[in-house]
Structures are given as C-alpha cells and as structure tokens.
Scaffold this motif. Structure first.
Motif, PDB file in Angstrom:
ATOM      1  N   LEU A 105       7.496   3.361 -13.549  1.00 43.95           N
ATOM      2  CA  LEU A 105       8.063   2.158 -13.639  1.00 43.95           C
ATOM      3  C   LEU A 105       7.457   1.038 -12.654  1.00 43.95           C
ATOM      4  O   LEU A 105       7.050  -0.009 -12.950  1.00 43.95           O
ATOM      5  N   LEU A 106       6.945   1.548 -11.294  1.00 43.31           N
ATOM      6  CA  LEU A 106       6.267   0.950 -10.469  1.00 43.31           C
ATOM      7  C   LEU A 106       4.789   0.639 -10.875  1.00 43.31           C
ATOM      8  O   LEU A 106       4.164  -0.437 -10.568  1.00 43.31           O
ATOM      9  N   LEU A 107       4.158   1.977 -11.204  1.00 41.96           N
ATOM     10  CA  LEU A 107       2.784   1.964 -11.634  1.00 41.96           C
ATOM     11  C   LEU A 107       2.360   0.912 -12.840  1.00 41.96           C
ATOM     12  O   LEU A 107       1.558   0.151 -12.969  1.00 41.96           O
ATOM     13  N   GLU A 108       3.329   1.036 -14.024  1.00 43.95           N
ATOM     14  CA  GLU A 108       3.174   0.030 -15.244  1.00 43.95           C
ATOM     15  C   GLU A 108       3.128  -1.236 -14.827  1.00 43.95           C
ATOM     16  O   GLU A 108       2.614  -2.095 -15.525  1.00 43.95           O
ATOM     17  N   ASN A 109       3.976  -1.623 -13.867  1.00 41.69           N
ATOM     18  CA  ASN A 109       4.267  -3.033 -13.431  1.00 41.69           C
ATOM     19  C   ASN A 109       3.429  -3.668 -12.111  1.00 41.69           C
ATOM     20  O   ASN A 109       3.870  -4.530 -11.475  1.00 41.69           O
ATOM     21  N   LYS A 110       2.556  -2.771 -11.759  1.00 46.16           N
ATOM     22  CA  LYS A 110       1.792  -3.040 -10.648  1.00 46.16           C
ATOM     23  C   LYS A 110       1.234  -4.340 -10.695  1.00 46.16           C
ATOM     24  O   LYS A 110       1.165  -5.139  -9.729  1.00 46.16           O
ATOM     25  N   SER A 111       0.625  -4.838 -11.853  1.00 46.93           N
ATOM     26  CA  SER A 111      -0.050  -6.114 -11.972  1.00 46.93           C
ATOM     27  C   SER A 111       0.932  -7.387 -11.650  1.00 46.93           C
ATOM     28  O   SER A 111       0.412  -8.475 -11.405  1.00 46.93           O
ATOM     29  N   LYS A 112       2.374  -6.897 -11.559  1.00 52.86           N
ATOM     30  CA  LYS A 112       3.332  -7.990 -11.712  1.00 52.86           C
ATOM     31  C   LYS A 112       3.624  -8.667 -10.230  1.00 52.86           C
ATOM     32  O   LYS A 112       4.239  -9.212  -9.609  1.00 52.86           O
ATOM     33  N   GLU A 170       0.690  -1.299  -0.139  1.00 50.40           N
ATOM     34  CA  GLU A 170       0.100  -0.120   0.134  1.00 50.40           C
ATOM     35  C   GLU A 170       0.723   1.384   0.021  1.00 50.40           C
ATOM     36  O   GLU A 170       0.565   2.188  -0.795  1.00 50.40           O
ATOM     37  N   TYR A 171       2.003   1.406   0.858  1.00 48.35           N
ATOM     38  CA  TYR A 171       2.667   2.398   0.979  1.00 48.35           C
ATOM     39  C   TYR A 171       3.514   2.625  -0.375  1.00 48.35           C
ATOM     40  O   TYR A 171       3.475   3.765  -0.872  1.00 48.35           O
ATOM     41  N   MET A 172       3.974   1.490  -0.972  1.00 46.80           N
ATOM     42  CA  MET A 172       4.739   1.647  -2.143  1.00 46.80           C
ATOM     43  C   MET A 172       4.070   2.157  -3.461  1.00 46.80           C
ATOM     44  O   MET A 172       4.410   3.095  -4.229  1.00 46.80           O
ATOM     45  N   PHE A 173       2.610   1.794  -3.478  1.00 43.41           N
ATOM     46  CA  PHE A 173       1.909   2.051  -4.658  1.00 43.41           C
ATOM     47  C   PHE A 173       1.384   3.599  -4.210  1.00 43.41           C
ATOM     48  O   PHE A 173       1.266   4.417  -5.400  1.00 43.41           O
ATOM     49  N   THR A 174       1.346   3.917  -2.997  1.00 47.30           N
ATOM     50  CA  THR A 174       0.576   5.400  -2.654  1.00 47.30           C
ATOM     51  C   THR A 174       1.964   6.528  -2.850  1.00 47.30           C
ATOM     52  O   THR A 174       1.448   7.666  -3.726  1.00 47.30           O
ATOM     53  N   GLN A 175       3.382   6.006  -2.610  1.00 46.97           N
ATOM     54  CA  GLN A 175       4.292   6.718  -3.099  1.00 46.97           C
ATOM     55  C   GLN A 175       4.611   7.017  -4.356  1.00 46.97           C
ATOM     56  O   GLN A 175       4.851   7.943  -4.809  1.00 46.97           O
ATOM     57  N   LYS A 232       2.184   9.301  -5.828  1.00 48.77           N
ATOM     58  CA  LYS A 232       2.546  10.844  -5.474  1.00 48.77           C
ATOM     59  C   LYS A 232       3.730  11.222  -6.361  1.00 48.77           C
ATOM     60  O   LYS A 232       4.005  12.333  -6.962  1.00 48.77           O
ATOM     61  N   MET A 233       4.685  10.443  -6.423  1.00 47.72           N
ATOM     62  CA  MET A 233       6.096  10.794  -7.113  1.00 47.72           C
ATOM     63  C   MET A 233       6.064  10.525  -8.757  1.00 47.72           C
ATOM     64  O   MET A 233       6.941  10.753  -9.404  1.00 47.72           O
ATOM     65  N   ASP A 234       4.951  10.035  -9.050  1.00 52.20           N
ATOM     66  CA  ASP A 234       4.482   9.712 -10.438  1.00 52.20           C
ATOM     67  C   ASP A 234       5.675   8.631 -11.199  1.00 52.20           C
ATOM     68  O   ASP A 234       6.359   8.916 -12.016  1.00 52.20           O
TER      69      ASP A 234
END
Length: 384
Positions: A232-239, A219-224, A227-229
């Motif tokens: 890399l993390l947002l596009e690979n969230k499903s993994k 939860e913390y990782m994807f909230t950050q 925030k930081m746009d």
C-alpha cells in the motif's frame, strides 16, 4: 450529492429533492437548510399502541415526516446533521404540531422547501453535485512527539487522528531511550496514515514539519515498508510530498497549503484557490492597504464604487437566522458578480475560512485604491 428533482417557480419558491452520498454532503446540507424551511424525510418514530385489554406496547416504525425547521445541529466530527421542528403534514403516527428531530442519513433522499431560493443556495447545490470537487488531499502535520492526520476536502479540514507520544530527551552517551520513543511515535503515525488515508481517492499526502522530522519520518516509513513488504505504501510512494511547517499543530496547515510546491500538486482543487485568494488579500493589505478592505460596511462601500475585483466571504454568514442579514450578504454577492467581480465563498470548517472569520468573515481585493473611505466613514460616524 445527487439532485433528484427540482421544482422552483419564477418567484424563487419551491423545493428540491437531494440525496447525500458521502459525509461531506452533510456539510453542504447544513449550509442549505435554514430556520423556517420545510424538510421532508423518512425517520424512525417510537409509537405506543393500547390493546383492548388496556396493555400498552411500544414499537419503532419508519415513517415519512414533513417538518417546519426550528433548530439545526451539525456534528463536525461524525458529519451528522440533526434538524428539529414541528410536524406540518397529517401523519398516522405523529400529530400535527408535534416536535420531531430528523436525522439526515447517507443514501436516503430528503426534500427541502424554501419560500425564497437565492443565488447562494443554488451555487451551493451546484458545488455539492459537482463530482470534481471531492476530497483529494491528506496532510500529516508533525513535530517530535506530536502529529495531526488531516483530510483536506473542498469544504472542510477534517482532523482524523491526533497522536501524542512522550519522547525522552537525548542525554550525553544515552540516546537509546530517545530513539525508542521516536520509533514508537513513527510507528503510530504510519498506522494512522494506513487507517485514515484512502489512496484510491487521495492524490497527494503532505508530510509537514519543522526541521528534519519530516525527512527522518519519510525515510523510516519507506524503509519499514520495504522490510514488511507493505505494498500500500510502496505503490503510493510518489503521492508523498515533504514540506516545511512552523509547528506540528493543525493551524500550521494554512502555511503548508500556501507552499508553491503544494499548490502545483493540488492546482485543481477548490481548497488551493481559497488559500491563494487569502494570501493575495494579505499581501495587498501589506503593500497597498487602500486596495484591501474587510468588514461589511467597508466592503459594501467599495461595492458601491464597483471597485471589488475579488470578494472573500465565509459560508457562516449565510447561515444567519435573521433573514434580512442573510439577504444583505446575498445581495452583496450578486452585486459583485454583476460587476464581473470574482466571489470566493470560504468554508468555516477550512483553515483558510477560520482565518477569514477572524477578519469579520468578509473581505475584498479592489481593482483600484479608495483612499478617501476612512475620511468618509469618520464623518458619517460623527454625524451618528
């Protein structure tokens, strides 16, 4: 790994030319090269030259050497293979019989010669040159204040980062210090994931922990990331996949890989096949011990009865310096295959291989129970 050429006669003697293309290929090379083999590769040698005036100048030259292998050293963290031996071919810079250590390098071909190529060595080349078997799984095994970032390939579990942060305890009415410590810890884990996980290759990233740590971290990782746009993390969230583990230590990875949700995700990888086979063995040992044998003598006895359905064996046993010992295990593997049994060769650098190594390194699941083995064994040991 690329197989550039192969010249082996009907007696099994000859050589192959291979080119390692990634770090894991060095592990395959380590399992192929044995004491007594010949190895030909380019290397750098320090050469001293004496001028007419008597002054000595030293320089480094790149030359090609062929050595008779005497010692092999593999650095598991750097994935570097060093092979020491005596020069056996005339060379303008190195005398016959002089010692030299060859460092096998990526994208530089080498020629490996053996007096006898066996089926296990051929299988290893086939595995190394199969592009479908490469790294596609990353894992973050964590608990509060401790995290291990691992890459799980078909052959090994590579520890890429270990993160330890002292987190103050929660005190009544004073949670600020605890929360600050936790945030600092989570930030370091996120940085390590971005640094060590190649999302172009990795199909799945496991977040494993006891309790709710994994959920709070995700939860913390994807909230950050929002925030930081952080694309890399947002596009690979499903993994990313959260799973339970008993602790944040590396050995907890074995139970993580056994999780049904994980095996569904990594169904195509060799690593999950090994873990499943070891799980089946343990279940058989618990429920029907007469169909689960381990130890070379017991397994060979079961093989004589043509009872082996699945043979589990670590690659460490094939690296024995003693040729008759290696041949003993090779004969066992060939015999099981002839009887339509399945052979699983475990990597000693993989968590499942480490665990099998604690069970003597060889085990078997049988087609039918053999209850009289212990009686036969005890009588033979009495005779001895």
């Amino acid at each position: 790994m690329k197989l550039l050429s192969r010249d082996i006669d009907k007696n099994g003697e000859g050589g192959v030319v291979l080119m390692p293309e990634e770090a894991e290929d060095m592990w395959h090379a380590y399992n192929l090269v044995a004491v007594g083999d010949t190895l030909r590769s380019t290397t750098i040698r320090k050469v001293q030259t004496e001028s007419a005036t008597g002054s000595v100048a030293s320089s480094k030259v790149r030359t090609t050497l062929t050595i008779a292998v005497e010692a092999i050293d593999f650095d598991t963290q750097a994935c570097v293979l060093r092979v020491k031996g005596r020069n056996i071919q005339e060379n303008q810079y190195v005398k016959m019989g002089a010692y030299h250590t060859l460092d096998l390098e990526l994208n530089r071909k080498f020629t490996l010669g053996k007096h006898e190529w066996d089926s296990v060595a051929f299988d290893r080349i086939e595995l190394a040159c199969d592009p479908t078997q490469h790294a596609d799984l990353a894992a973050v095994v964590m608990q509060e204040g401790l995290a291990h970032i691992c890459l799980v390939t078909a052959s090994m579990t590579l520890l890429r980062a270990k993160i330890e942060v002292a987190i103050p305890r929660k005190r009544k009415g004073q949670c600020a210090q605890h929360d600050k410590g936790l945030t600092r810890f989570y930030d370091q884990v996120i940085q390590a994931i971005q640094r060590h996980v190649n999302f172009d290759v990795v199909k799945c990233v496991l977040i494993a922990s006891p309790g709710f740590v994994k959920d709070q971290f995700s939860e913390y990782m994807f909230t950050q990331a929002q925030k930081m746009d952080n694309k890399l993390l947002l596009e690979n969230k499903s993994k990313f996949l959260s799973v339970h583990s008993s602790s944040g230590h590396k050995h907890a990875l074995k139970e993580v890989l056994s999780d049904t949700a994980v095996t569904a995700r990594m169904a195509d990888t060799k690593a999950s096949g090994e873990v499943r086979a070891l799980d089946d063995f343990y279940q058989m040992l618990q429920n029907d011990p007469n169909r689960a044998f381990y130890g070379i003598r017991h397994v060979e006895y079961a093989n004589e009865q043509q009872a082996i359905e699945t043979l589990l064996i670590t690659d460490e046993l094939f690296r024995a310096c003693d040729v008759p010992t290696r041949q003993r295990y090779v004969r066992l593997v060939d015999s099981v295959k002839e009887c339509n049994g399945e052979v699983k060769i475990f990597s000693s650098l993989h968590v499942s291989g480490e665990q099998l190594g604690q069970l003597t390194g060889v085990a078997a699941i049988l087609r039918f129970p053999i209850p009289e083995l212990e009686d036969g064994d005890s009588s033979s040991s009495d005779e001895e």
